[in-house]
Design a protein around this motif. Structure first.
Motif, PDB file in Angstrom:
ATOM      1  N   LEU A  22       0.854  -1.175   0.000  1.00  0.00           N
ATOM      2  CA  LEU A  22       0.000   0.000   0.000  1.00  0.00           C
ATOM      3  C   LEU A  22       0.894   1.229   0.000  1.00  0.00           C
ATOM      4  N   GLY A  25      -1.126   7.780   0.532  1.00  0.00           N
ATOM      5  CA  GLY A  25      -2.190   7.841   1.521  1.00  0.00           C
ATOM      6  C   GLY A  25      -1.929   8.721   2.722  1.00  0.00           C
ATOM      7  N   SER A  34      -2.735   9.774  -3.392  1.00  0.00           N
ATOM      8  CA  SER A  34      -3.769   8.984  -2.726  1.00  0.00           C
ATOM      9  C   SER A  34      -3.267   7.552  -2.544  1.00  0.00           C
ATOM     10  N   GLN A  35      -3.821   6.887  -1.534  1.00  0.00           N
ATOM     11  CA  GLN A  35      -3.380   5.518  -1.268  1.00  0.00           C
ATOM     12  C   GLN A  35      -3.729   4.618  -2.441  1.00  0.00           C
ATOM     13  N   ARG A  36      -2.789   3.768  -2.784  1.00  0.00           N
ATOM     14  CA  ARG A  36      -2.988   2.826  -3.881  1.00  0.00           C
ATOM     15  C   ARG A  36      -2.211   1.556  -3.608  1.00  0.00           C
ATOM     16  N   ARG A  37      -2.694   0.469  -4.162  1.00  0.00           N
ATOM     17  CA  ARG A  37      -2.010  -0.821  -4.042  1.00  0.00           C
ATOM     18  C   ARG A  37      -1.145  -0.993  -5.283  1.00  0.00           C
ATOM     19  N   LEU A  38       0.163  -1.171  -5.080  1.00  0.00           N
ATOM     20  CA  LEU A  38       1.105  -1.300  -6.184  1.00  0.00           C
ATOM     21  C   LEU A  38       1.912  -2.584  -6.060  1.00  0.00           C
ATOM     22  N   TRP A 144       8.907   4.044  -5.679  1.00  0.00           N
ATOM     23  CA  TRP A 144       8.048   3.062  -5.009  1.00  0.00           C
ATOM     24  C   TRP A 144       8.886   1.994  -4.320  1.00  0.00           C
TER      25      TRP A 144
END
Length: 193
Positions: A22, A25, A34-38, A144
């Motif tokens: 995650l 966020g 914004s929070q995102r799943r990568l 990331w």
């Protein structure tokens, strides 16, 4: 799940396995996303930042190879106006080699501290130099990769969890007196998962 073989990583390297995490966020972070799943592929990372001692070895090897202009371009410098090089933050000895002897009007730097005030191009050149010396594919981590290595996969805001405790990390509130840079390992609780 791929895991490096015993002896494949050095003592100062850690493996961050492939997988989702995650990212983002934190609405209080500068330029927050914004929070995102990568998904991030697995990679190895140095356990600690590059020290002044290691960066000096890099610059002085460039000098020894007759690449003084390149070494000067990658040396730590004070902030300056756009397009202008700032003042050199390492000293040059009588042989033209870099040392920590420069007067900077602040607490003297130590060999064990992380190098700072280096441009991206200098950091990338150091990684390429280290890769050539070791035969390992060293490079700078991506944004990331860096975030996953620091935060872990569970969306924590800090490496140690979701709360700020100055005793767990190296920030201005961690000690009395003027702010100071400390060697890696000075705050053992300031460690990512």
């Amino acid at each position: 799940v791929y895991l490096p073989r015993l002896g494949e990583l050095g003592d100062d390297e850690v493996y961050v396995p492939a997988g989702p995490f995650l990212a983002g966020g934190d609405g209080q972070a500068v330029n927050a996303v914004s929070q995102r799943r990568l998904w991030v592929d697995g990679f190895a990372l140095s356990r600690a930042p590059v020290s002044n001692e290691r960066y000096l070895a890099f610059l002085n090897e460039l000098v020894d190879q007759g690449r003084e202009d390149e070494a000067l371009a990658h040396a730590p410098r004070a902030a300056a106006d756009e397009g202008e090089p700032g003042a050199l933050l390492y000293a040059l000895d009588a042989r033209g080699r870099f040392t920590l002897g420069a007067a900077r009007g602040e607490q003297p730097w130590s060999l064990a501290e992380p190098v700072r005030m280096v441009r991206w191009s200098g950091a990338a050149a150091y990684a390429a130099w280290l890769a050539a010396r070791t035969g390992k594919p060293f490079r700078l981590p991506g944004e990331w990769e860096w975030e996953k290595a620091a935060r872990g996969a569970d969306a924590r805001f800090f490496p140690w969890g979701d709360f700020l405790d100055p005793s767990f990390c190296a920030i201005e509130e961690s000690h009395d007196g003027a702010p100071q840079i400390e060697p890696a390992g000075a705050h053992p609780l300031d460690e990512s998962p």
